[in-house]
Design a protein around this motif. Structure first.
Motif, PDB file in Angstrom:
ATOM      1  N   ILE A 268       5.303  13.611   4.288  1.00 26.98           N
ATOM      2  CA  ILE A 268       4.333  13.899   3.230  1.00 26.98           C
ATOM      3  C   ILE A 268       3.994  12.602   2.487  1.00 26.98           C
ATOM      4  N   PRO A 269       2.715  12.212   2.467  1.00 23.87           N
ATOM      5  CA  PRO A 269       2.355  10.988   1.745  1.00 23.87           C
ATOM      6  C   PRO A 269       2.504  11.149   0.245  1.00 23.87           C
ATOM      7  N   GLY A 270       2.757   9.996  -0.422  1.00 23.49           N
ATOM      8  CA  GLY A 270       2.957  10.049  -1.864  1.00 23.49           C
ATOM      9  C   GLY A 270       3.091   8.658  -2.444  1.00 23.49           C
ATOM     10  N   GLU A 271       4.140   8.439  -3.224  1.00 26.73           N
ATOM     11  CA  GLU A 271       4.299   7.181  -3.957  1.00 26.73           C
ATOM     12  C   GLU A 271       5.018   6.102  -3.155  1.00 26.73           C
ATOM     13  N   ARG A 272       5.485   6.416  -1.961  1.00 26.76           N
ATOM     14  CA  ARG A 272       6.226   5.417  -1.189  1.00 26.76           C
ATOM     15  C   ARG A 272       5.356   4.199  -0.902  1.00 26.76           C
ATOM     16  N   VAL A 273       5.909   3.021  -1.151  1.00 25.84           N
ATOM     17  CA  VAL A 273       5.193   1.768  -0.952  1.00 25.84           C
ATOM     18  C   VAL A 273       5.623   1.166   0.382  1.00 25.84           C
ATOM     19  N   LEU A 274       4.662   0.851   1.232  1.00 24.04           N
ATOM     20  CA  LEU A 274       4.960   0.244   2.524  1.00 24.04           C
ATOM     21  C   LEU A 274       5.411  -1.195   2.327  1.00 24.04           C
ATOM     22  N   ALA A 275       6.427  -1.587   3.107  1.00 25.46           N
ATOM     23  CA  ALA A 275       7.000  -2.919   2.985  1.00 25.46           C
ATOM     24  C   ALA A 275       6.962  -3.630   4.330  1.00 25.46           C
ATOM     25  N   GLU A 276       7.019  -4.944   4.287  1.00 30.77           N
ATOM     26  CA  GLU A 276       7.079  -5.761   5.497  1.00 30.77           C
ATOM     27  C   GLU A 276       8.208  -5.259   6.395  1.00 30.77           C
ATOM     28  N   GLY A 277       7.892  -5.057   7.671  1.00 28.63           N
ATOM     29  CA  GLY A 277       8.889  -4.605   8.627  1.00 28.63           C
ATOM     30  C   GLY A 277       8.937  -3.112   8.832  1.00 28.63           C
ATOM     31  N   ASP A 278       8.285  -2.347   7.955  1.00 30.29           N
ATOM     32  CA  ASP A 278       8.192  -0.898   8.151  1.00 30.29           C
ATOM     33  C   ASP A 278       7.289  -0.581   9.338  1.00 30.29           C
ATOM     34  N   VAL A 279       7.460   0.635   9.868  1.00 26.81           N
ATOM     35  CA  VAL A 279       6.442   1.212  10.736  1.00 26.81           C
ATOM     36  C   VAL A 279       6.070   2.579  10.164  1.00 26.81           C
ATOM     37  N   ILE A 280       4.805   2.931  10.276  1.00 25.30           N
ATOM     38  CA  ILE A 280       4.337   4.216   9.775  1.00 25.30           C
ATOM     39  C   ILE A 280       3.580   4.944  10.875  1.00 25.30           C
ATOM     40  N   SER A 281       3.987   6.185  11.107  1.00 22.83           N
ATOM     41  CA  SER A 281       3.245   7.047  12.026  1.00 22.83           C
ATOM     42  C   SER A 281       2.292   7.904  11.203  1.00 22.83           C
ATOM     43  N   ILE A 282       1.018   7.813  11.535  1.00 26.88           N
ATOM     44  CA  ILE A 282      -0.022   8.539  10.807  1.00 26.88           C
ATOM     45  C   ILE A 282      -0.637   9.562  11.744  1.00 26.88           C
ATOM     46  N   ASP A 283      -0.484  10.833  11.391  1.00 24.08           N
ATOM     47  CA  ASP A 283      -1.044  11.942  12.158  1.00 24.08           C
ATOM     48  C   ASP A 283      -2.213  12.498  11.353  1.00 24.08           C
ATOM     49  N   CYS A 284      -3.338  12.717  12.030  1.00 24.77           N
ATOM     50  CA  CYS A 284      -4.559  13.111  11.320  1.00 24.77           C
ATOM     51  C   CYS A 284      -5.296  14.185  12.112  1.00 24.77           C
ATOM     52  N   GLY A 285      -5.807  15.173  11.403  1.00 27.16           N
ATOM     53  CA  GLY A 285      -6.619  16.204  12.028  1.00 27.16           C
ATOM     54  C   GLY A 285      -7.852  16.492  11.197  1.00 27.16           C
ATOM     55  N   ALA A 286      -8.950  16.838  11.862  1.00 25.03           N
ATOM     56  CA  ALA A 286     -10.191  17.166  11.157  1.00 25.03           C
ATOM     57  C   ALA A 286     -10.897  18.308  11.864  1.00 25.03           C
ATOM     58  N   ILE A 287     -11.603  19.100  11.063  1.00 25.42           N
ATOM     59  CA  ILE A 287     -12.410  20.212  11.570  1.00 25.42           C
ATOM     60  C   ILE A 287     -13.868  19.890  11.291  1.00 25.42           C
ATOM     61  N   VAL A 288     -14.703  19.999  12.323  1.00 21.91           N
ATOM     62  CA  VAL A 288     -16.149  19.854  12.154  1.00 21.91           C
ATOM     63  C   VAL A 288     -16.810  21.055  12.825  1.00 21.91           C
ATOM     64  N   ASP A 289     -17.567  21.814  12.030  1.00 24.58           N
ATOM     65  CA  ASP A 289     -18.261  23.002  12.546  1.00 24.58           C
ATOM     66  C   ASP A 289     -17.305  23.936  13.282  1.00 24.58           C
ATOM     67  N   GLY A 290     -16.079  24.058  12.761  1.00 25.29           N
ATOM     68  CA  GLY A 290     -15.124  25.012  13.316  1.00 25.29           C
ATOM     69  C   GLY A 290     -14.274  24.492  14.451  1.00 25.29           C
ATOM     70  N   TRP A 291     -14.483  23.245  14.873  1.00 28.72           N
ATOM     71  CA  TRP A 291     -13.736  22.681  16.006  1.00 28.72           C
ATOM     72  C   TRP A 291     -12.809  21.575  15.535  1.00 28.72           C
ATOM     73  N   HIS A 292     -11.623  21.514  16.122  1.00 25.14           N
ATOM     74  CA  HIS A 292     -10.565  20.617  15.663  1.00 25.14           C
ATOM     75  C   HIS A 292     -10.415  19.391  16.554  1.00 25.14           C
ATOM     76  N   GLY A 293     -10.037  18.284  15.919  1.00 19.29           N
ATOM     77  CA  GLY A 293      -9.537  17.098  16.602  1.00 19.29           C
ATOM     78  C   GLY A 293      -8.201  16.735  15.989  1.00 19.29           C
TER      79      GLY A 293
ATOM     80  N   VAL B   1       0.851  -1.193   0.000  1.00 21.82           N
ATOM     81  CA  VAL B   1       0.000   0.000   0.000  1.00 21.82           C
ATOM     82  C   VAL B   1       0.886   1.243   0.000  1.00 21.82           C
ATOM     83  N   THR B   2       0.519   2.247  -0.772  1.00 20.04           N
ATOM     84  CA  THR B   2       1.296   3.486  -0.780  1.00 20.04           C
ATOM     85  C   THR B   2       0.779   4.432   0.291  1.00 20.04           C
ATOM     86  N   THR B   3       1.661   5.302   0.741  1.00 19.09           N
ATOM     87  CA  THR B   3       1.233   6.324   1.707  1.00 19.09           C
ATOM     88  C   THR B   3       0.231   7.279   1.070  1.00 19.09           C
ATOM     89  N   GLY B   4       0.343   7.462  -0.253  1.00 19.88           N
ATOM     90  CA  GLY B   4      -0.622   8.302  -0.949  1.00 19.88           C
ATOM     91  C   GLY B   4      -2.018   7.715  -0.917  1.00 19.88           C
TER      92      GLY B   4
END
Length: 274
Positions: free
Chosen positions: A87-112, A41-44
């Motif tokens: 920055i996500p893109g074309e990098r392909v995840l491989a067995e043994g990798d670890v990936i840190s995924i940081d995510c933020g969303a705004i709903v009705d002006g408020w952040h998580g 799976v790619t990070t993109g």
């Protein structure tokens, strides 16, 4: 909503409830991405899934277009020695990798805002232990928060948890933060420090706590894309984050699916959610 203690944003209970909506969307998005992480799976692709899920549930990606230069994606996808802001893109995840995924969303002006680190297939035992310690330190930090306490009580608990379990590097140049009508608000929430310092912990203050820990040195470099932060010695890293608040009953983890009830209860801490 009021301002006090050098500009801290203090939310009403109703506004915290709105933040919970944004926090749940972030938590659900990260669970979707955790399930999608696999060799090949790619990070993109993960980024596409995140943006689609956030927008289809009435949210706006917090990170997209943020900062200078404008961040070009919905998630930060940091692989192996990349600690944060990858920055996500074309990098392909491989067995043994670890990936840190940081995510933020705004709903009705408020952040998580939240982050997880996921192992791809079978990972090295020391890296799995690094992930466990980093996540445990996040919960230790939130569990140490008490109304009337101070922000650095969280910092001290994070640091103590990590230091007690090995010679890990803890990033000091990158910290947690206040959150609410903006993704980044005062106060800073360091991952090291002595207790009893900083702003007082009061009802309506929402904080994002995010330990970033490495198998080697805490020194980092910013790569040529002006965003990705990688360990200077090439050591593997982990990053976990949650947005939480304190109610009179205890902590409430706004980005955890169950509000943090299971983990907090296991630590002997009263659950403050509603």
């Amino acid at each position: 909503m009021g301002l006090l203690d050098r500009g801290l944003e203090i939310k009403t209970p109703a506004q915290i409830d709105l933040m919970r909506v944004a926090g749940l969307l972030v938590g659900q998005t990260l669970e979707l991405l955790r399930d999608a992480c696999a060799p090949g799976v790619t990070t993109g692709r993960l980024d596409e899934l995140a943006e689609e899920h956030i927008r289809s549930h009435g949210g706006i990606p917090s990170f997209l277009g943020y900062g200078v230069p404008p961040f070009p994606a919905t998630i930060c996808a940091s692989v192996n020695d990349e600690v944060v802001h990858g920055i996500p893109g074309e990098r392909v995840l491989a067995e043994g990798d670890v990936i840190s995924i940081d995510c933020g969303a705004i709903v009705d002006g408020w952040h998580g805002d939240a982050a997880i680190t996921v192992g791809i297939g079978e990972i090295a035992a020391d890296v799995a232990e690094l992930m466990r310690v980093t996540e445990e330190s996040l919960w230790a930090g939130m569990a140490a928060a008490r109304l009337g306490g101070r922000v650095s009580d969280i910092s001290h608990a994070v640091e103590t948890c990590v230091r007690s379990q090995g010679g890990y590097g803890i990033l000091e140049d990158y910290v947690g933060h206040g959150i609410g009508t903006q993704m980044h608000l005062p106060p800073n929430v360091p991952n090291v420090g002595r207790p009893g310092r900083g702003p007082k912990l009061v009802p309506g203050l929402a904080l994002a706590v995010e330990p970033m820990v490495t198998l080697g040195s805490s020194e980092t470099d910013v790569l040529e894309d002006d965003w990705t932060v990688a360990t200077a010695d090439g050591s593997m890293s982990a990053h976990f984050e949650h947005t939480f608040t304190l109610t009179p009953d205890g902590p409430w983890v706004l980005t955890a699916i169950d509000g943090g009830e299971q983990r907090l209860t296991s630590l002997g801490v009263p659950f403050g959610g509603r």
